[in-house]
Design a protein around this motif. Structure first.
Motif, mmCIF file in Angstrom:
data_model
loop_
_atom_site.group_PDB
_atom_site.id
_atom_site.type_symbol
_atom_site.label_atom_id
_atom_site.label_comp_id
_atom_site.label_asym_id
_atom_site.label_seq_id
_atom_site.Cartn_x
_atom_site.Cartn_y
_atom_site.Cartn_z
ATOM 1 N N ILE A 1 0.834 -1.202 0.000
ATOM 2 C CA ILE A 1 0.000 0.000 0.000
ATOM 3 C C ILE A 1 0.873 1.258 0.000
ATOM 4 O O ILE A 1 0.592 2.234 -0.696
ATOM 5 C CB ILE A 1 -0.946 -0.012 1.217
ATOM 6 N N GLU A 2 1.957 1.211 0.787
ATOM 7 C CA GLU A 2 2.866 2.354 0.847
ATOM 8 C C GLU A 2 3.471 2.645 -0.519
ATOM 9 O O GLU A 2 3.607 3.803 -0.926
ATOM 10 C CB GLU A 2 3.971 2.086 1.869
ATOM 11 N N ALA A 3 3.839 1.584 -1.250
ATOM 12 C CA ALA A 3 4.407 1.774 -2.585
ATOM 13 C C ALA A 3 3.366 2.328 -3.554
ATOM 14 O O ALA A 3 3.669 3.190 -4.386
ATOM 15 C CB ALA A 3 4.961 0.445 -3.104
ATOM 16 N N VAL A 4 2.122 1.837 -3.437
ATOM 17 C CA VAL A 4 1.068 2.307 -4.339
ATOM 18 C C VAL A 4 0.767 3.776 -4.105
ATOM 19 O O VAL A 4 0.572 4.556 -5.044
ATOM 20 C CB VAL A 4 -0.208 1.451 -4.148
ATOM 21 N N PHE A 5 0.763 4.178 -2.828
ATOM 22 C CA PHE A 5 0.394 5.554 -2.496
ATOM 23 C C PHE A 5 1.589 6.497 -2.438
ATOM 24 O O PHE A 5 1.445 7.637 -1.984
ATOM 25 C CB PHE A 5 -0.347 5.591 -1.149
ATOM 26 N N HIS A 6 2.746 6.019 -2.888
ATOM 27 C CA HIS A 6 3.910 6.894 -2.890
ATOM 28 C C HIS A 6 3.696 8.164 -3.711
ATOM 29 O O HIS A 6 4.117 9.250 -3.295
ATOM 30 C CB HIS A 6 5.139 6.133 -3.400
ATOM 31 N N PRO A 7 3.041 8.093 -4.883
ATOM 32 C CA PRO A 7 2.786 9.350 -5.614
ATOM 33 C C PRO A 7 1.963 10.350 -4.810
ATOM 34 O O PRO A 7 2.176 11.559 -4.913
ATOM 35 C CB PRO A 7 2.027 8.874 -6.866
ATOM 36 N N PHE A 8 1.021 9.855 -3.978
ATOM 37 C CA PHE A 8 0.231 10.759 -3.156
ATOM 38 C C PHE A 8 1.090 11.365 -2.043
ATOM 39 O O PHE A 8 0.876 12.510 -1.627
ATOM 40 C CB PHE A 8 -0.966 10.018 -2.556
ATOM 41 N N LYS A 9 2.062 10.585 -1.554
ATOM 42 C CA LYS A 9 3.000 11.134 -0.582
ATOM 43 C C LYS A 9 3.806 12.268 -1.213
ATOM 44 O O LYS A 9 4.074 13.296 -0.583
ATOM 45 C CB LYS A 9 3.932 10.039 -0.071
ATOM 46 N N LEU A 10 4.174 12.064 -2.473
ATOM 47 C CA LEU A 10 4.891 13.108 -3.196
ATOM 48 C C LEU A 10 4.036 14.365 -3.338
ATOM 49 O O LEU A 10 4.506 15.484 -3.096
ATOM 50 C CB LEU A 10 5.302 12.586 -4.579
ATOM 51 N N LEU A 11 2.766 14.174 -3.692
ATOM 52 C CA LEU A 11 1.857 15.314 -3.815
ATOM 53 C C LEU A 11 1.636 15.982 -2.461
ATOM 54 O O LEU A 11 1.560 17.216 -2.371
ATOM 55 C CB LEU A 11 0.518 14.853 -4.393
ATOM 56 N N GLY A 12 1.554 15.147 -1.413
ATOM 57 C CA GLY A 12 1.409 15.707 -0.069
ATOM 58 C C GLY A 12 2.610 16.543 0.328
ATOM 59 O O GLY A 12 2.462 17.612 0.939
ATOM 60 N N GLY A 13 3.806 16.072 -0.022
ATOM 61 C CA GLY A 13 5.008 16.845 0.271
ATOM 62 C C GLY A 13 5.020 18.172 -0.464
ATOM 63 O O GLY A 13 5.387 19.211 0.102
ATOM 64 N N ILE A 14 4.617 18.151 -1.737
ATOM 65 C CA ILE A 14 4.550 19.397 -2.514
ATOM 66 C C ILE A 14 3.543 20.364 -1.895
ATOM 67 O O ILE A 14 3.796 21.574 -1.779
ATOM 68 C CB ILE A 14 4.185 19.092 -3.979
ATOM 69 N N LEU A 15 2.385 19.828 -1.478
ATOM 70 C CA LEU A 15 1.358 20.669 -0.859
ATOM 71 C C LEU A 15 1.879 21.296 0.435
ATOM 72 O O LEU A 15 1.658 22.487 0.705
ATOM 73 C CB LEU A 15 0.110 19.832 -0.574
ATOM 74 N N LEU A 16 2.606 20.506 1.241
ATOM 75 C CA LEU A 16 3.143 21.034 2.494
ATOM 76 C C LEU A 16 4.211 22.094 2.240
ATOM 77 O O LEU A 16 4.323 23.056 3.005
ATOM 78 C CB LEU A 16 3.715 19.886 3.336
ATOM 79 N N VAL A 17 4.994 21.923 1.179
ATOM 80 C CA VAL A 17 5.967 22.959 0.817
ATOM 81 C C VAL A 17 5.250 24.267 0.507
ATOM 82 O O VAL A 17 5.671 25.353 0.943
ATOM 83 C CB VAL A 17 6.832 22.507 -0.385
ATOM 84 N N LEU A 18 4.154 24.172 -0.251
ATOM 85 C CA LEU A 18 3.393 25.375 -0.592
ATOM 86 C C LEU A 18 2.780 26.014 0.654
ATOM 87 O O LEU A 18 2.774 27.245 0.796
ATOM 88 C CB LEU A 18 2.295 25.024 -1.606
ATOM 89 N N VAL A 19 2.268 25.175 1.567
ATOM 90 C CA VAL A 19 1.705 25.705 2.814
ATOM 91 C C VAL A 19 2.785 26.399 3.634
ATOM 92 O O VAL A 19 2.570 27.488 4.197
ATOM 93 C CB VAL A 19 1.046 24.573 3.628
ATOM 94 N N ALA A 20 3.966 25.778 3.715
ATOM 95 C CA ALA A 20 5.071 26.373 4.476
ATOM 96 C C ALA A 20 5.487 27.712 3.873
ATOM 97 O O ALA A 20 5.724 28.686 4.596
ATOM 98 C CB ALA A 20 6.255 25.409 4.521
ATOM 99 N N LEU A 21 5.580 27.765 2.546
ATOM 100 C CA LEU A 21 5.960 29.016 1.890
ATOM 101 C C LEU A 21 4.890 30.089 2.071
ATOM 102 O O LEU A 21 5.206 31.270 2.285
ATOM 103 C CB LEU A 21 6.209 28.769 0.401
#
Length: 580
Positions: free
Chosen positions: A303-323
């Motif tokens: 499941i972790e491997a399947v949802f890795h792209p969503f983790k990537l999107l989540g990281g991008i979203l958090l970068v935008l929130v932090a900025l």
């Protein structure tokens, strides 16, 4: 209707506190060493973190309750919101704040130190059969905690008798009069909070700014799983290359190690250490690929491997929130430096928002539809909390550049966990100031409250406010006319923080200028991490392998993965040591 709304607001707060309790429990469970789980340590850490997060997240409830007394569209109070009803709401909130802040202070200065020395007394270890062991441990822990009790008493005495500032640069507003505490007990508590926030702001600058930059980037760069087949193949190739290099070095001495030069001998020792690390890494990868794992754990990795792209999107979203948060803080800081009513004399209190702040605007607009603003506020607080944890884990607990305790998932000792919890409490106190005074100052002070900025010539003129929106003005500190005083009610949370900076301007100056250090360090760390190439999966495995080798745990390498299994299943490992 009013009673139903107020009850729903408090019910929402109770639900959020339940979430905070779960978050604190997960944090303690994930980071605590499985072999050293002690109920006293776990309970203290969970309660301390939950208490302080609950204090910070009382602010949206505070804003919702005081805002419920007014109609933002009409700019006047609702029919049921008599002055007595408003006073009841503000009084209950004041009591709630003082109870929570007092509990936070006691846990930070007394509860955690006592739990630390109580655990140390167990480590020093009198015999279990001695009936007086518990008593001796209690008095021993109390004896060491007396120094913290003394510090707390001294701080309260200083707060009681230190003269509060009365210089507001000639500005005589009712809002400022309310902030100047005449009650010495309240002044003592605000002084203690100011001292703790000053300590916390130093930790906040170092750890939270670092974690705010690292957490989203690491989330994007982390491999989907340490069981990645490519990692196993890469490890096998490196191991074969290492052994080939060892054979070449050994071939130079034709089977007689005594013929090796000192340089070749050092090279051979280095290769031997690297081989042991690679072998340990290979074992960890093989076990992660399913040997000895339950079906649930195997499914988790898939499941972790399947949802890795969503983790990537989540990281991008958090970068935008932090900025976005960084930009909002910078804009408000500049606004305070330029437009503060009395500058350093009142701790840079902002009369009204003069520069557009995107985060502040979003929260004010969403506050009209409770609990949308509460959800946004809660997610931001939890994001900063996770970032602070990531910062502490990355930097570690240090003293004069020397790492005293490492903070790592599944490898944090009880002493380190207690110290990290105390640091997190101080950091959250400092973040409470940043959130209320810089990230969303208008939201934190008045929320969506507004008033009719028109002096009526006759009773019929009151309709102008409902028909002409130009007369509807947002509440602000500078709105010192009778209409604003009858409608606008500042939140109790912002009033307490502003009373700290107005009664003790020195702390307000420190809090304000520290924000620029926080913003600068975040920017430097973010740019450094963003352009630095790392393989986090391999680095984590090598750290685990080296630690296992140092501790002599090669025969029990499954313990490293039992931590993950416990995190997934919620069941303790049978091989772990039981708590007493």
């Amino acid at each position: 209707m009013a009673l139903v709304r107020i009850s729903l607001i408090w019910a929402g707060y109770a639900f959020v506190v339940g979430i905070l309790l779960a978050v604190a429990s997960v944090f303690v469970h994930v980071y605590q060493t499985p072999r050293d789980r002690y109920p006293s340590v776990t309970f203290t850490c969970v309660i301390a973190i939950t208490s302080l997060l609950a204090t910070v997240l009382l602010l949206p409830v505070d804003v919702a309750l005081v805002s419920s007394t007014t109609s933002s569209k009409l700019g006047q109070r609702k029919e049921w919101a008599t002055q007595d009803e408003v006073d009841k709401i503000t009084y209950s909130l004041t009591v709630f704040y003082y109870v929570l802040y007092s509990l936070d202070t006691l846990l930070c200065l007394l509860g955690i130190p006592f739990a630390y020395f109580w655990y140390e007394g167990y480590d020093e270890g009198a015999t279990e059969t001695d009936q007086q062991t518990a008593g001796r441990r209690f008095w021993g822990a109390l004896k060491y905690t007396m120094s913290f009790i003394t510090i707390l008493i001294i701080l309260f005495l200083v707060g009681l008798f230190i003269p509060a500032s009365r210089d507001t640069n000639g500005i005589n507003l009712d809002y400022f009069k309310r902030l100047l505490n005449e009650n010495r007990g309240e002044r003592a508590l605000t002084f203690v909070l100011a001292v703790l926030m000053t300590i916390g702001i130093c930790l906040y600058i170092l750890y939270t700014s670092t974690g705010l930059a690292l957490f989203p980037i690491n989330l994007m760069k982390t491999a989907p799983s340490i069981s990645n087949p490519r990692l196993r193949a890469s490890t096998a190739v490196q191991l074969e290359t290492n052994r080939e290099q060892q054979r070449q070095v050994e071939g130079r001495c034709t089977g007689n190690p005594d013929l090796l030069s000192s340089k070749d001998r050092r090279e051979l020792d280095t290769l031997a250490r690297e081989e042991r690390t690679l072998i340990q890494r290979q074992r960890l990868v093989e076990e992660a690929q399913g040997e000895g794992w339950s079906c649930l754990t195997k499914a988790w990795f898939k499941i972790e491997a399947v949802f890795h792209p969503f983790k990537l999107l989540g990281g991008i979203l958090l970068v935008l929130v932090a900025l976005l948060t960084w930009v909002s803080m910078l804009l408000t800081a500049v606004d305070k430096a330029k437009n503060s009513i009395c500058k350093n004399l009142c701790g840079y209190i902002l009369g009204h928002v003069g520069i557009f702040n995107p985060f502040n605007w979003a929260l004010v607009q969403s506050a009209n539809i409770f609990p949308v603003d509460y959800a946004i506020f809660t997610m931001l607080v939890l994001f900063f909390f996770c970032s602070s944890v990531a910062g502490i884990a990355a930097v570690g607990i240090r003293f004069l550049r020397v790492r005293v305790f490492p903070i790592r998932q599944g490898h944090t000792s009880p002493q380190a966990l207690l110290l990290a919890t105390d640091m997190l409490m101080l950091i959250i106190l400092a973040f409470n100031y940043s959130m209320s005074m810089l990230v969303a100052p208008q939201y934190a002070t008045f929320g969506p409250q507004s008033f009719c900025d028109r002096a009526p010539e006759s009773p019929l003129d009151q309709s102008d406010c409902s028909n002409n929106k130009q007369f509807i003005k947002p509440c602000s500190v500078l709105a010192d006319n009778p209409a604003a005083q009858q409608v606008c009610t500042p939140s109790i949370g912002s009033t307490l923080l502003n009373s700290v900076t107005l009664n003790f301007p020195f702390f307000g100056v420190v809090f304000f200028w520290a924000q620029f250090l926080f913003l600068g360090l975040y920017l430097v760390t973010f740019l450094t991490v963003l352009f630095r190439s790392q393989n986090f999966g391999e680095r984590q495995l090598d750290e685990d392998a080296e630690e296992a080798e140092e501790e002599g745990l090669l025969a029990t390498t499954d313990r490293r993965f039992n931590v993950t299994r416990q995190d997934i299943t919620g069941r303790a490992s049978r091989s772990g040591r039981s708590d007493n």
